[in-house]
Structures are given as structure tokens and as C-alpha cells.
Design a protein around this motif. Structure first.
Motif, PDB file in Angstrom:
ATOM      1  N   GLY A  40       0.811  -1.207   0.000  1.00 29.23           N
ATOM      2  CA  GLY A  40       0.000   0.000   0.000  1.00 29.23           C
ATOM      3  C   GLY A  40       0.842   1.253   0.000  1.00 29.23           C
ATOM      4  O   GLY A  40       1.997   1.248   0.438  1.00 29.23           O
ATOM      5  N   MET A  41       0.279   2.332  -0.496  1.00 36.12           N
ATOM      6  CA  MET A  41       0.943   3.628  -0.500  1.00 36.12           C
ATOM      7  C   MET A  41      -0.110   4.727  -0.456  1.00 36.12           C
ATOM      8  O   MET A  41      -1.303   4.459  -0.594  1.00 36.12           O
ATOM      9  CB  MET A  41       1.798   3.804  -1.766  1.00 36.12           C
ATOM     10  N   VAL A  42       0.355   5.949  -0.284  1.00 35.59           N
ATOM     11  CA  VAL A  42      -0.528   7.101  -0.400  1.00 35.59           C
ATOM     12  C   VAL A  42      -0.693   7.415  -1.881  1.00 35.59           C
ATOM     13  O   VAL A  42       0.289   7.585  -2.606  1.00 35.59           O
ATOM     14  CB  VAL A  42       0.062   8.324   0.331  1.00 35.59           C
ATOM     15  N   GLY A  43      -1.931   7.470  -2.340  1.00 30.90           N
ATOM     16  CA  GLY A  43      -2.215   7.894  -3.700  1.00 30.90           C
ATOM     17  C   GLY A  43      -2.699   9.335  -3.694  1.00 30.90           C
ATOM     18  O   GLY A  43      -3.127   9.853  -2.656  1.00 30.90           O
ATOM     19  N   VAL A  44      -2.623  10.003  -4.835  1.00 32.59           N
ATOM     20  CA  VAL A  44      -3.045  11.399  -4.901  1.00 32.59           C
ATOM     21  C   VAL A  44      -4.047  11.616  -6.030  1.00 32.59           C
ATOM     22  O   VAL A  44      -4.134  10.821  -6.972  1.00 32.59           O
ATOM     23  CB  VAL A  44      -1.837  12.347  -5.112  1.00 32.59           C
ATOM     24  N   LEU A  45      -4.794  12.697  -5.912  1.00 37.84           N
ATOM     25  CA  LEU A  45      -5.762  13.103  -6.935  1.00 37.84           C
ATOM     26  C   LEU A  45      -5.525  14.562  -7.296  1.00 37.84           C
ATOM     27  O   LEU A  45      -5.170  15.381  -6.433  1.00 37.84           O
ATOM     28  CB  LEU A  45      -7.186  12.927  -6.419  1.00 37.84           C
ATOM     29  N   LEU A  46      -5.723  14.876  -8.576  1.00 31.06           N
ATOM     30  CA  LEU A  46      -5.614  16.252  -9.043  1.00 31.06           C
ATOM     31  C   LEU A  46      -6.942  16.970  -8.837  1.00 31.06           C
ATOM     32  O   LEU A  46      -7.931  16.359  -8.423  1.00 31.06           O
ATOM     33  CB  LEU A  46      -5.209  16.264 -10.514  1.00 31.06           C
ATOM     34  N   ALA A  47      -6.972  18.248  -9.165  1.00 35.47           N
ATOM     35  CA  ALA A  47      -8.175  19.055  -8.943  1.00 35.47           C
ATOM     36  C   ALA A  47      -9.370  18.551  -9.728  1.00 35.47           C
ATOM     37  O   ALA A  47     -10.516  18.700  -9.295  1.00 35.47           O
ATOM     38  CB  ALA A  47      -7.880  20.510  -9.307  1.00 35.47           C
ATOM     39  N   ASP A  48      -9.121  17.911 -10.889  1.00 38.77           N
ATOM     40  CA  ASP A  48     -10.236  17.399 -11.700  1.00 38.77           C
ATOM     41  C   ASP A  48     -10.685  16.006 -11.277  1.00 38.77           C
ATOM     42  O   ASP A  48     -11.526  15.386 -11.920  1.00 38.77           O
ATOM     43  CB  ASP A  48      -9.861  17.406 -13.187  1.00 38.77           C
ATOM     44  N   GLY A  49     -10.091  15.491 -10.181  1.00 35.12           N
ATOM     45  CA  GLY A  49     -10.476  14.180  -9.665  1.00 35.12           C
ATOM     46  C   GLY A  49      -9.728  13.022 -10.289  1.00 35.12           C
ATOM     47  O   GLY A  49      -9.972  11.866  -9.927  1.00 35.12           O
ATOM     48  N   SER A  50      -8.803  13.298 -11.204  1.00 38.94           N
ATOM     49  CA  SER A  50      -8.054  12.225 -11.863  1.00 38.94           C
ATOM     50  C   SER A  50      -6.816  11.846 -11.057  1.00 38.94           C
ATOM     51  O   SER A  50      -6.306  12.628 -10.240  1.00 38.94           O
ATOM     52  CB  SER A  50      -7.631  12.648 -13.272  1.00 38.94           C
ATOM     53  N   GLU A  51      -6.357  10.629 -11.292  1.00 37.56           N
ATOM     54  CA  GLU A  51      -5.143  10.134 -10.646  1.00 37.56           C
ATOM     55  C   GLU A  51      -3.987  10.295 -11.624  1.00 37.56           C
ATOM     56  O   GLU A  51      -3.998   9.700 -12.699  1.00 37.56           O
ATOM     57  CB  GLU A  51      -5.313   8.666 -10.252  1.00 37.56           C
ATOM     58  N   PRO A  52      -2.980  11.093 -11.277  1.00 36.13           N
ATOM     59  CA  PRO A  52      -1.891  11.351 -12.218  1.00 36.13           C
ATOM     60  C   PRO A  52      -0.954  10.158 -12.373  1.00 36.13           C
ATOM     61  O   PRO A  52      -0.877   9.294 -11.498  1.00 36.13           O
ATOM     62  CB  PRO A  52      -1.158  12.534 -11.585  1.00 36.13           C
ATOM     63  N   GLY A  53      -0.263  10.135 -13.503  1.00 35.84           N
ATOM     64  CA  GLY A  53       0.768   9.126 -13.717  1.00 35.84           C
ATOM     65  C   GLY A  53       2.029   9.505 -12.965  1.00 35.84           C
ATOM     66  O   GLY A  53       2.061  10.510 -12.241  1.00 35.84           O
ATOM     67  N   PRO A  54       3.092   8.719 -13.127  1.00 35.26           N
ATOM     68  CA  PRO A  54       4.355   9.021 -12.437  1.00 35.26           C
ATOM     69  C   PRO A  54       4.924  10.373 -12.866  1.00 35.26           C
ATOM     70  O   PRO A  54       4.667  10.852 -13.973  1.00 35.26           O
ATOM     71  CB  PRO A  54       5.279   7.876 -12.878  1.00 35.26           C
ATOM     72  N   VAL A  55       5.684  10.976 -11.967  1.00 34.73           N
ATOM     73  CA  VAL A  55       6.435  12.179 -12.319  1.00 34.73           C
ATOM     74  C   VAL A  55       7.870  11.764 -12.619  1.00 34.73           C
ATOM     75  O   VAL A  55       8.368  10.767 -12.083  1.00 34.73           O
ATOM     76  CB  VAL A  55       6.404  13.229 -11.190  1.00 34.73           C
ATOM     77  N   PHE A  56       8.510  12.517 -13.500  1.00 34.16           N
ATOM     78  CA  PHE A  56       9.854  12.177 -13.930  1.00 34.16           C
ATOM     79  C   PHE A  56      10.817  13.310 -13.584  1.00 34.16           C
ATOM     80  O   PHE A  56      10.474  14.490 -13.669  1.00 34.16           O
ATOM     81  CB  PHE A  56       9.885  11.903 -15.441  1.00 34.16           C
ATOM     82  N   PHE A  57      12.035  12.913 -13.210  1.00 37.53           N
ATOM     83  CA  PHE A  57      13.070  13.872 -12.859  1.00 37.53           C
ATOM     84  C   PHE A  57      14.261  13.662 -13.775  1.00 37.53           C
ATOM     85  O   PHE A  57      14.770  12.528 -13.902  1.00 37.53           O
ATOM     86  CB  PHE A  57      13.516  13.687 -11.402  1.00 37.53           C
ATOM     87  N   ASP A  58      14.704  14.728 -14.407  1.00 36.69           N
ATOM     88  CA  ASP A  58      15.890  14.679 -15.258  1.00 36.69           C
ATOM     89  C   ASP A  58      17.117  14.781 -14.362  1.00 36.69           C
ATOM     90  O   ASP A  58      17.360  15.815 -13.723  1.00 36.69           O
ATOM     91  CB  ASP A  58      15.858  15.839 -16.258  1.00 36.69           C
ATOM     92  N   LEU A  59      17.881  13.702 -14.296  1.00 36.92           N
ATOM     93  CA  LEU A  59      19.050  13.675 -13.423  1.00 36.92           C
ATOM     94  C   LEU A  59      20.296  14.216 -14.115  1.00 36.92           C
ATOM     95  O   LEU A  59      21.400  14.135 -13.588  1.00 36.92           O
ATOM     96  CB  LEU A  59      19.307  12.246 -12.932  1.00 36.92           C
ATOM     97  N   GLY A  60      20.107  14.731 -15.340  1.00 32.53           N
ATOM     98  CA  GLY A  60      21.230  15.322 -16.046  1.00 32.53           C
ATOM     99  C   GLY A  60      22.208  14.321 -16.598  1.00 32.53           C
ATOM    100  O   GLY A  60      23.384  14.632 -16.792  1.00 32.53           O
ATOM    101  N   SER A  61      21.742  13.105 -16.855  1.00 32.40           N
ATOM    102  CA  SER A  61      22.645  12.064 -17.377  1.00 32.40           C
ATOM    103  C   SER A  61      22.070  11.493 -18.667  1.00 32.40           C
ATOM    104  O   SER A  61      21.747  10.317 -18.765  1.00 32.40           O
ATOM    105  CB  SER A  61      22.851  10.959 -16.350  1.00 32.40           C
TER     106      SER A  61
END
Length: 207
Positions: free
Chosen positions: A18-39
């Protein structure tokens, strides 16, 4: 229960993380966020709730809820106070007890629908584990380690004799009736984990 950087797990039901899930203002569940590590083309992927803070053009979550690897989602939502998160500067200090308690109730339901071992068998397994743990206290460490391995050899021999036959019988029922959901429910696992467990034991050998 406050924020944890790792997922929530319960012994015997590890695939239902289990984990904490999040919702956006429109009620949708966002996909993963990505971070550019500069490599180059390497990007870090995250679904941790605190990364949906709107910074660096990331999505902004407005609420949180419980979620499970099996696809379950909590019915209650809890508003995220980003000012509080930023003030504490520590996601672990933020109260996520609501989502956690809902996930716990979900796991209680999963456990209630899973098969239970006969009381005498569960007791025997507990005694084996307890006795093996006591071997760590032996003064003659080399002898204790040898006994542990000998016990493991005996246990794996039993598993190799029983596991494949049981797995093949369940796999046969699965092929005939499409019974993966039923097998997963009986084992207290996600369907993906149940398939992997059947495959593992179906082809298990021990010499």
C-alpha cells in the motif's frame, strides 16, 4: 501513522503493498512524475505523494487517499495542506493516517477472503521458525549454522515434493475455469503475484 518513504506491507500479503495515492483538482489520478538527473536519457520516476507539489512544472495534487498494488483505491479523500508540508520540510512528518487506516481495512478484507492454514499446521510452522531463531543464540556458531542449513535442506525437500503437485493442480483448474482471480484471492495475493507463485512452484526441483 505518519508519512513513510517506503510502502506499507503486512506479513503474508507482501504483494498487496500500500501507498498514499493522490488526486488532481479534476479528480483524476496522475501518472508518475519524472526527474531529469542530467545524465542523458536517464530519468528518475516517482509516484511518491510529496512529489506532486506543483514545483518544476510537476502536477499539483489536491488530495490523498489510500491505494494498493492490486488496484484498490480508498473511497475517502484527504486534502493536502502543502503549506504545512513545506513548513515542516519533511514529508514523513505529515499525517497520512487516514489513507493508511483505509488500506489496513482493505488488507483485513483480503486476509478474510484468503484461505487459513489449519491451526495445527500454523502452530508447527511457528514452532519451526521459533526453534530456528533460537539457533542464533548457540555458542558454537559453526555447528548452529550447519544445523540451520540442514533444517533448510529438510524444509526445501518437503516443499519440492508438495509444491509442484499443488501448483500444477491449481494451474490446471486455472486453465479450465480461468480461475486466476480465485487462486489469487485464496492465496491473499495480487493476480500477478499468484501467477508468478504458481509458475515458481510448478517447475520447482530440489536435489
Amino acid at each position: 501513522m505518519y508519512g513513510e518513504r517506503s510502502g506499507w506491507r503486512r506479513d503474508g500479503f507482501e504483494s498487496h503493498e500500500g501507498m498514499v495515492g493522490v488526486l488532481l483538482a479534476d479528480g483524476s489520478e496522475p501518472g508518475p512524475v519524472f526527474f531529469d538527473l542530467g545524465s542523458g536519457s536517464n530519468f528518475h520516476e516517482s509516484t511518491s505523494w510529496w512529489d506532486y507539489d506543483g514545483e518544476f512544472r510537476r502536477p499539483t495534487a489536491v488530495s490523498m487517499r489510500g491505494r494498493c498494488a492490486c488496484g484498490w483505491r480508498g473511497t475517502k479523500t484527504y486534502v493536502i495542506d502543502w503549506e504545512k508540508v513545506r513548513e515542516d520540510d519533511d514529508p514523513d512528518a505529515y499525517d497520512t493516517s487516514g489513507p493508511y487506516e483505509e488500506w489496513e481495512a482493505h488488507l483485513d478484507d483480503v486476509a478474510g477472503r484468503a484461505v487459513s492454514l489449519p491451526e495445527d499446521l500454523a502452530e508447527l510452522l511457528g514452532k519451526v521458525r521459533e526453534r530456528l531463531d533460537r539457533l542464533w543464540l548457540e555458542e558454537d556458531k559453526a555447528r548452529a549454522y550447519a544445523m540451520m542449513l540442514k533444517a533448510c535442506d529438510g524444509l526445501e525437500t518437503i516443499v519440492a515434493e508438495v509444491g509442484p503437485e499443488a501448483a500444477r493442480a491449481l494451474a490446471h483448474a486455472q486453465d479450465e475455469d480461468g480461475a486466476v482471480p480465485a487462486v489469487a484471492e485464496a492465496l491473499g495475493m495480487t493476480e500477478k503475484a499468484a501467477r508468478a507463485r504458481l509458475l515458481h512452484y510448478e517447475h520447482l526441483t530440489w536435489r
